[in-house]
Design a protein around this motif. Sequence first.
Motif, short mmCIF file in Angstrom:
data_model
loop_
_atom_site.label_atom_id
_atom_site.label_comp_id
_atom_site.label_asym_id
_atom_site.label_seq_id
_atom_site.Cartn_x
_atom_site.Cartn_y
_atom_site.Cartn_z
N SER A 128 2.02 28.93 -46.28
CA SER A 128 2.56 29.75 -47.36
C SER A 128 1.63 30.90 -47.70
O SER A 128 0.43 30.85 -47.44
CB SER A 128 2.80 28.89 -48.61
OG SER A 128 1.58 28.30 -49.05
N THR B 282 1.27 34.24 -50.80
CA THR B 282 1.80 34.94 -51.98
C THR B 282 0.94 36.14 -52.30
O THR B 282 -0.28 36.11 -52.08
CB THR B 282 1.88 33.99 -53.19
OG1 THR B 282 2.52 34.66 -54.29
CG2 THR B 282 0.50 33.52 -53.63
N ASP B 283 1.55 37.19 -52.78
CA ASP B 283 0.79 38.41 -53.10
C ASP B 283 1.71 39.36 -53.87
O ASP B 283 2.90 39.10 -54.04
CB ASP B 283 0.29 39.08 -51.82
CG ASP B 283 -1.01 39.84 -52.02
OD1 ASP B 283 -1.29 40.25 -53.17
OD2 ASP B 283 -1.75 40.03 -51.05
N CYS C 153 2.45 39.27 -47.74
CA CYS C 153 2.59 37.81 -47.59
C CYS C 153 2.73 37.39 -46.13
O CYS C 153 2.00 36.52 -45.65
CB CYS C 153 3.81 37.32 -48.39
SG CYS C 153 3.71 37.60 -50.16
N ASP D 120 11.17 36.81 -54.26
CA ASP D 120 10.47 37.86 -54.99
C ASP D 120 10.51 37.62 -56.50
O ASP D 120 11.33 36.85 -57.00
CB ASP D 120 11.05 39.24 -54.66
CG ASP D 120 12.53 39.37 -55.01
OD1 ASP D 120 13.05 38.55 -55.77
OD2 ASP D 120 13.17 40.32 -54.51
N TYR D 121 9.61 38.28 -57.20
CA TYR D 121 9.56 38.23 -58.67
C TYR D 121 9.37 39.66 -59.17
O TYR D 121 8.38 40.31 -58.83
CB TYR D 121 8.42 37.34 -59.15
CG TYR D 121 8.27 37.34 -60.66
CD1 TYR D 121 9.06 36.52 -61.46
CD2 TYR D 121 7.34 38.17 -61.28
CE1 TYR D 121 8.94 36.53 -62.85
CE2 TYR D 121 7.20 38.18 -62.66
CZ TYR D 121 8.00 37.37 -63.44
OH TYR D 121 7.88 37.40 -64.81
N PHE E 45 6.51 35.58 -52.51
CA PHE E 45 6.04 34.30 -51.98
C PHE E 45 6.80 34.02 -50.70
O PHE E 45 8.02 34.18 -50.63
CB PHE E 45 6.31 33.19 -53.01
CG PHE E 45 6.00 31.81 -52.52
CD1 PHE E 45 4.71 31.32 -52.57
CD2 PHE E 45 7.00 30.99 -52.02
CE1 PHE E 45 4.42 30.03 -52.14
CE2 PHE E 45 6.72 29.70 -51.58
CZ PHE E 45 5.42 29.23 -51.64
N SER E 46 6.07 33.63 -49.66
CA SER E 46 6.72 33.36 -48.37
C SER E 46 6.23 32.04 -47.79
O SER E 46 5.11 31.60 -48.07
CB SER E 46 6.41 34.50 -47.38
OG SER E 46 7.14 34.34 -46.19
N VAL E 47 7.08 31.42 -46.97
CA VAL E 47 6.74 30.18 -46.28
C VAL E 47 7.08 30.33 -44.80
O VAL E 47 8.15 30.85 -44.44
CB VAL E 47 7.51 28.97 -46.86
CG1 VAL E 47 7.20 27.71 -46.05
CG2 VAL E 47 7.15 28.75 -48.32
#
Length: 345
Positions: free
Chosen positions: A62, A64-65, A91, A107-108, A159-161
Amino acid sequence: MKSFSESYKAAGVDITAGYKAVDLMKTHIAKTMTKGAMSDIGGFGGLFELDLTGISKPVLVSGTDGVGTKLKMAFLMDKHDTVGIDCVAMCVNDIICCGAKPLLFLDYIAVGKNIPEKVASIVSGVAEGCVQSGCALIGGETAEMPGFYPVDEYDLAGFSVGVVDKDKVLNNKTIKEGDVIIALKSSGVHSNGFSLVRKVFDVEKNDIKSSVAELGGKSIGETLLTPTKIYVKPMLALFDKITVKAVSHITGGGFYENIPRSIPKGFGAKIDKNALEILPIFSLLQKTGNIPERDMFNTFNMGVGMSVVVDKNDADKALEILKANGEEAYIMGEIIKGDEGVVIC
């Protein structure tokens, strides 16, 4: 019937604007749907079905950034359809450093005021980043936060997985003296060091929209908004053909911080400065800000978005594969003995 609260709207949060933003972004999101994506946008969780064909020991990776203060450039230029690419890139480029294939992204977006068209434009960039990296945009969150953010500003994070077979996680223990370090060219400043960039160019006071000769006729604003390059697909092609010993994503901290992260103790990286293809924006930055060379290499990617370590005997084939997959790649150095970190000479 969709919900509506007059009281909440009076406090600065328009629920109906949120519904409109979701409707506008759906066409962009649809472009990212891969085989494993199961969920429709708007649910409580994003669903993704894992295809483990050919993977005996699956390991999830995972990352995140966010985009950081590069967003200030988007505000000044009133251009919002590229920063989403940066968000995805920061990410997925990290995930690929482990040898993993990115699968999904969320995304956020936090806004001072929800302007549906602007939010949809931001998401269009996120979707483009997902298409470039082959991952599905399976969910996200848009938060309207009046009084916390100015009405015309926002923040963006993601955030990615990804997944990789445990036996194929990159193993830098095989690194030895004489291994070759390959540079993959960056597209620009990418998404790091913008606090210094903004200070040097004084972007809020100076003209950043006019043509600049040193930048090939592009403006400073246009050049700085160039989205971060995504290296996922060419790197996956490389992993499929040869043994890659280490990969570094050159982000904040530049050469001196990021390259040693992928090299084991007892070894360092010797970089040939004359081999580097430093982009004009970095030369302009250094000259305008009177920045010492060491600080430049300790802050920016200097034209190298990713470094790859391979055996010397595999170097030519690696370059051939990368170039066949659209990458501008070249040899920039070699592995040396000793705990000297990065030596640029």
